[in-house]
Design a protein around this motif. Structure first.
Motif, mmCIF file in Angstrom:
data_model
loop_
_atom_site.group_PDB
_atom_site.id
_atom_site.type_symbol
_atom_site.label_atom_id
_atom_site.label_comp_id
_atom_site.label_asym_id
_atom_site.label_seq_id
_atom_site.Cartn_x
_atom_site.Cartn_y
_atom_site.Cartn_z
ATOM 1 N N VAL B 85 0.856 -1.201 0.000
ATOM 2 C CA VAL B 85 0.000 0.000 0.000
ATOM 3 C C VAL B 85 0.891 1.250 0.000
ATOM 4 C CG1 VAL B 85 -1.649 1.340 1.386
ATOM 5 C CG2 VAL B 85 -1.997 -1.126 1.075
ATOM 6 N N ILE B 89 1.125 4.024 -2.978
ATOM 7 C CA ILE B 89 0.786 5.428 -2.685
ATOM 8 C C ILE B 89 1.970 6.339 -3.001
ATOM 9 C CG2 ILE B 89 0.281 7.069 -0.808
ATOM 10 C CD1 ILE B 89 -1.461 4.839 0.446
ATOM 11 N N LYS B 90 3.157 5.946 -2.568
ATOM 12 C CA LYS B 90 4.346 6.797 -2.804
ATOM 13 C C LYS B 90 4.795 6.720 -4.266
ATOM 14 C CE LYS B 90 5.781 7.590 1.786
ATOM 15 N NZ LYS B 90 6.853 7.757 2.764
ATOM 16 N N ASP B 91 4.571 5.583 -4.896
ATOM 17 C CA ASP B 91 4.832 5.370 -6.324
ATOM 18 C C ASP B 91 6.177 5.942 -6.778
ATOM 19 O OD1 ASP B 91 4.257 4.525 -8.873
ATOM 20 O OD2 ASP B 91 3.049 6.263 -9.387
#
Lengths: 134, 104
Positions: B85, B89-91
């Motif tokens: 996750v 989110i930080k990708d």
């Protein structure tokens, strides 16, 4: 029973401290260090080192909380901790938090402290080696 | 058994981080911190249990061992889900952004 709450409390405090320290650190520290094959690098900011402690405390507490859910010690309804509903069990829970919980938080912090000493020594060594290489 | 499972997960993640991820692109470091943090906390738990049970601590009933092993595996799986996750989110490589906003 609820020993993980002590590391969680510490994690909240260290996260706030990290934010405060980070807001004060504007630029990477002026000191430059030779980081071996990666060339020149800055000295590691203290906020980043605090983040290591945060990650250990939050991550460890999350997995420990899961263990408590597994054993039925945490429930999704008030008061969320099964031991908290019975005064006799509540005192055992508080005593466990004071012994096991505090020891958990202390051990994680002690390990982080040792890591700080090691990284500080490595940084100093790299900084000392820098003038020789120029 | 839970402690042992988490310690092995922590060691494997640390080796993967050391070998492949010096620039932290896959954020494997997060997994390492999480598993090491949990391992240290479960170590304290184990020490307190040993003080209480002494040698009996090392001879658990097979059912308890299996339950603890399942708990350890589930904790490792939960750690992986949390890491995934955070990664999405930080990708860091922009993969999610590229997939969402690519022009057809």
């Amino acid at each position: 029973m609820a020993c993980f709450l002590v590391p969680v409390a510490e994690a909240v405090v260290t996260t706030v401290i990290t934010k405060a320290v980070k807001s004060r650190e504007t630029e990477p520290e002026a000191l430059k260090a030779d980081t071996g094959s990666f060339g020149m690098g800055s000295k590691i900011p203290f906020s980043r080192k605090l983040k290591w402690l945060n990650n250990m405390l939050w991550g460890g507490s999350a997995l420990l909380a899961f263990e408590h859910v597994w054993h039925g010690e945490i429930v999704p309804w008030f008061p969320f901790l099964t031991a908290a509903s019975d005064p006799a069990e509540a005192s055992v829970m508080i005593s466990e938090m004071a012994t096991v919980g505090v020891s958990m938080a202390a051990l994680v912090t002690a390990v982080w402290g040792v890591m700080l000493l090691v990284t500080n020594a490595m940084e100093k060594k790299a900084l000392r080696a820098q003038p020789d290489s120029n | 058994m839970t402690l042992l499972t988490t310690v092995f997960a922590a060691i494997i993640c640390t080796i993967i981080w050391y070998k492949n991820d010096p620039k932290n692109e896959m954020k494997v470091g997060i997994l390492c911190w999480m598993y090491w943090g949990a391992s240290l906390m479960w170590l304290v738990d184990a020490i307190f249990e040993y003080v209480e049970l002494h040698a009996e601590y090392f001879t658990p009933a097979p059912v308890d061992m299996l339950n603890d092993f399942c708990l350890g595996l589930s904790a490792v799986a939960l750690g992986l889900v949390i890491w995934l996750v955070i990664l999405l989110i930080k990708d860091p490589n922009g993969v999610v952004k590229a997939a969402l906003f690519k022009k057809k």
